[in-house]
Scaffold this motif. Structure first.
Motif, PDB file in Angstrom:
ATOM      1  N   LEU A   1       9.367   9.829   1.439  1.00 50.56           N
ATOM      2  CA  LEU A   1       9.290   8.283   1.182  1.00 50.56           C
ATOM      3  C   LEU A   1       9.373   8.218  -0.397  1.00 50.56           C
ATOM      4  O   LEU A   1      10.326   7.643  -0.855  1.00 50.56           O
ATOM      5  CB  LEU A   1       7.997   7.559   1.563  1.00 50.56           C
ATOM      6  CG  LEU A   1       7.925   6.251   1.356  1.00 50.56           C
ATOM      7  CD1 LEU A   1       8.986   5.403   2.242  1.00 50.56           C
ATOM      8  CD2 LEU A   1       6.450   5.686   1.762  1.00 50.56           C
ATOM      9  N   ARG A   2       8.509   8.918  -1.036  1.00 52.32           N
ATOM     10  CA  ARG A   2       8.532   8.969  -2.628  1.00 52.32           C
ATOM     11  C   ARG A   2       7.535  10.185  -2.939  1.00 52.32           C
ATOM     12  O   ARG A   2       6.624  10.303  -2.101  1.00 52.32           O
ATOM     13  CB  ARG A   2       7.965   7.806  -3.464  1.00 52.32           C
ATOM     14  CG  ARG A   2       8.596   6.454  -3.506  1.00 52.32           C
ATOM     15  CD  ARG A   2       8.055   5.442  -4.051  1.00 52.32           C
ATOM     16  NE  ARG A   2       6.525   5.393  -3.762  1.00 52.32           N
ATOM     17  CZ  ARG A   2       6.062   4.655  -2.737  1.00 52.32           C
ATOM     18  NH1 ARG A   2       6.943   3.831  -1.808  1.00 52.32           N
ATOM     19  NH2 ARG A   2       4.637   4.575  -2.326  1.00 52.32           N
TER      20      ARG A   2
ATOM     21  N   ALA B   1       3.809  10.110  -2.382  1.00 54.38           N
ATOM     22  CA  ALA B   1       3.364   8.702  -1.917  1.00 54.38           C
ATOM     23  C   ALA B   1       2.353   9.210  -0.689  1.00 54.38           C
ATOM     24  O   ALA B   1       1.343   8.474  -0.497  1.00 54.38           O
ATOM     25  CB  ALA B   1       4.526   8.063  -1.286  1.00 54.38           C
TER      26      ALA B   1
ATOM     27  N   PHE C   1      -2.312   9.027   0.254  1.00 53.65           N
ATOM     28  CA  PHE C   1      -3.209   8.447   1.222  1.00 53.65           C
ATOM     29  C   PHE C   1      -3.884   9.557   2.354  1.00 53.65           C
ATOM     30  O   PHE C   1      -4.322   9.108   3.083  1.00 53.65           O
ATOM     31  CB  PHE C   1      -2.340   7.605   2.090  1.00 53.65           C
ATOM     32  CG  PHE C   1      -1.944   6.242   1.141  1.00 53.65           C
ATOM     33  CD1 PHE C   1      -3.127   5.233   1.082  1.00 53.65           C
ATOM     34  CD2 PHE C   1      -0.982   6.296   0.608  1.00 53.65           C
ATOM     35  CE1 PHE C   1      -2.735   4.209   0.134  1.00 53.65           C
ATOM     36  CE2 PHE C   1      -0.496   5.189  -0.185  1.00 53.65           C
ATOM     37  CZ  PHE C   1      -1.382   4.021  -0.314  1.00 53.65           C
TER      38      PHE C   1
ATOM     39  N   THR D   1       0.801  -1.268   0.101  1.00 53.45           N
ATOM     40  CA  THR D   1      -0.065   0.046   0.037  1.00 53.45           C
ATOM     41  C   THR D   1       0.937   1.111   0.107  1.00 53.45           C
ATOM     42  O   THR D   1       0.600   2.230  -0.946  1.00 53.45           O
ATOM     43  CB  THR D   1      -0.970   0.174   1.261  1.00 53.45           C
ATOM     44  OG1 THR D   1      -0.324  -0.329   2.404  1.00 53.45           O
ATOM     45  CG2 THR D   1      -2.180  -0.969   1.193  1.00 53.45           C
ATOM     46  N   LEU D   2       1.930   1.416   0.879  1.00 50.38           N
ATOM     47  CA  LEU D   2       2.524   2.510   0.935  1.00 50.38           C
ATOM     48  C   LEU D   2       4.045   2.373   0.774  1.00 50.38           C
ATOM     49  O   LEU D   2       4.655   3.490   0.200  1.00 50.38           O
ATOM     50  CB  LEU D   2       2.265   3.340   2.427  1.00 50.38           C
ATOM     51  CG  LEU D   2       2.832   4.666   2.788  1.00 50.38           C
ATOM     52  CD1 LEU D   2       2.429   5.686   1.929  1.00 50.38           C
ATOM     53  CD2 LEU D   2       2.675   5.010   4.260  1.00 50.38           C
ATOM     54  N   LEU D   3       4.701   1.618   1.469  1.00 49.91           N
ATOM     55  CA  LEU D   3       6.169   1.619   1.457  1.00 49.91           C
ATOM     56  C   LEU D   3       6.809   1.578   0.104  1.00 49.91           C
ATOM     57  O   LEU D   3       7.939   2.142  -0.053  1.00 49.91           O
ATOM     58  CB  LEU D   3       6.592   0.499   2.475  1.00 49.91           C
ATOM     59  CG  LEU D   3       6.037   0.620   3.898  1.00 49.91           C
ATOM     60  CD1 LEU D   3       6.567  -0.268   4.827  1.00 49.91           C
ATOM     61  CD2 LEU D   3       6.663   2.123   4.406  1.00 49.91           C
ATOM     62  N   THR D   4       6.268   0.684  -0.898  1.00 46.97           N
ATOM     63  CA  THR D   4       6.813   0.606  -1.897  1.00 46.97           C
ATOM     64  C   THR D   4       5.959   1.050  -3.068  1.00 46.97           C
ATOM     65  O   THR D   4       4.597   1.005  -3.020  1.00 46.97           O
ATOM     66  CB  THR D   4       7.375  -0.779  -2.392  1.00 46.97           C
ATOM     67  OG1 THR D   4       6.145  -1.461  -2.864  1.00 46.97           O
ATOM     68  CG2 THR D   4       8.103  -1.419  -1.351  1.00 46.97           C
TER      69      THR D   4
ATOM     70  N   GLU E   1       0.478   7.636  -7.805  1.00 42.39           N
ATOM     71  CA  GLU E   1       0.681   7.086  -6.514  1.00 42.39           C
ATOM     72  C   GLU E   1      -0.703   6.340  -6.163  1.00 42.39           C
ATOM     73  O   GLU E   1      -1.004   5.246  -5.611  1.00 42.39           O
ATOM     74  CB  GLU E   1       1.251   7.860  -5.563  1.00 42.39           C
ATOM     75  CG  GLU E   1       2.740   8.151  -5.630  1.00 42.39           C
ATOM     76  CD  GLU E   1       3.532   6.688  -5.118  1.00 42.39           C
ATOM     77  OE1 GLU E   1       2.912   5.934  -4.342  1.00 42.39           O
ATOM     78  OE2 GLU E   1       4.818   6.931  -5.601  1.00 42.39           O
TER      79      GLU E   1
END
Lengths: 81, 223
Positions: B58-59, B62, B66, A64-67, B95
């Motif tokens: 993070l990116r 990203a 959310f 979901t988020l980390l990659t 994303e």
């Protein structure tokens, strides 16, 4: 429980940072380096004690988020394994 | 009276520029919607602006993908609400999965801030109806992650379905695949692009080649 997530660019994705590091190492006189790929590591401390539950949670975190699975692969390591 | 909404994240820095461009085209200012909101006001268009949402942690894009309001934006976009993402907004839309592919670090590893030639590759009646196909626009870019990547299958689909909205026409500034500067989603109600049309929409600034984008949307919504 201690988890470590290794995130790397997929092999087919160009890695300009890795290329820059490759050239810099060559410039410093380190020979014989055929390729450099740069990734990142994320350490996560979990309260969970059940390894398989932790692993499922970590997979969901990665997806979901980390990659970004369009460009990245990941490997999950739990307590050093 | 058609309405536009601009999403504002911590770290957005083109939200006011795009608000001015929208106000000029629509005749009234857009609604500004903070990222922590969970519902969208009544609106005909959502703009996800440029900047460095959440510090690009993070990116790029990203975390913003959310944020509470983006859940709503994604759901409404899937129902057909028009959504425009510019620069960081484009990164956020990839994303969230609203647009395919990803924006990677520039091949030069440098932040690039300059004006580049972009070709209108596939005009869309809603987003870009005032342009003509093949028209060359001078648009500013300002990004560190504008290097568009998608796998071969996705690129073939984008080309085959005429979903590449803009391509870099002169130089490829960032290493993006097939010089891609902007793309549509499958339903063509979501457009993401790296160049900044809002920075080229005022005679006092960097030219006005970006203004017709906002005028196209205002005109389409007025119909």
């Amino acid at each position: 429980m201690q988890a470590r997530i290794h995130i790397t660019l997929k092999p087919e994705v160009l890695d300009p940072q890795g290329k820059a590091v490759l050239h810099a190492l060559g410039g410093l006189g380190f020979g014989g380096i055929e390729d450099v790929r740069q990734g990142k590591t994320i350490d996560i401390t979990l309260a969970e004690t059940d390894r398989s539950v932790a692993e499922q949670d970590l997979i969901r975190m990665c997806e979901t988020l980390l990659t970004n699975t369009v460009i990245e692969n990941y490997e999950i390591e739990i307590d050093g394994i | 009276m058609s309405k536009a909404a601009v999403i504002v994240f911590p770290g957005s820095n083109c939200d006011r520029d795009v608000a001015i461009a929208l106000e000029s085209a629509f005749g009234h200012p857009p609604l500004m919607v903070w990222h922590a909101e969970t519902a969208l006001p009544q609106t005909d268009l959502v703009v996800v602006p440029g900047g460095f949402s959440y510090g690009d942690y993070l990116r790029a894009g990203a975390m913003a993908g959310f944020s509470p309001i983006m859940n709503e934006v994604v759901a409404r976009a899937r129902d057909g609400l028009p959504v425009l993402g510019i620069c960081n907004g484009f990164q956020i839309l990839t994303e969230t999965g609203l647009l395919p592919g990803a924006l990677m670090r520039n091949a030069s590893l440098k932040f690039i801030c300059r004006t580049v030639a972009c070709r209108v590759e596939a005009r869309d009646p809603f987003f870009s109806g005032i342009y003509t196909n093949g028209q060359i626009l001078q648009l500013p870019i300002a990004h560190n992650e504008g290097n568009y990547f998608a796998d071969d299958e996705t690129i073939a689909r984008l080309n085959g379905e005429d979903r590449v909205a803009f391509r870099y026409a002169d130089i490829n500034p960032n290493g993006s695949r097939e010089n891609i500067a902007g793309i549509y989603n499958e339903a063509r109600n979501v457009l993401g692009l790296m160049p900044h049309p809002e920075r080229a929409a005022d005679t006092n600034l960097e030219g006005t080649d970006g203004a017709p984008l906002f005028e196209s949307m205002a005109r389409a919504l007025a119909k």
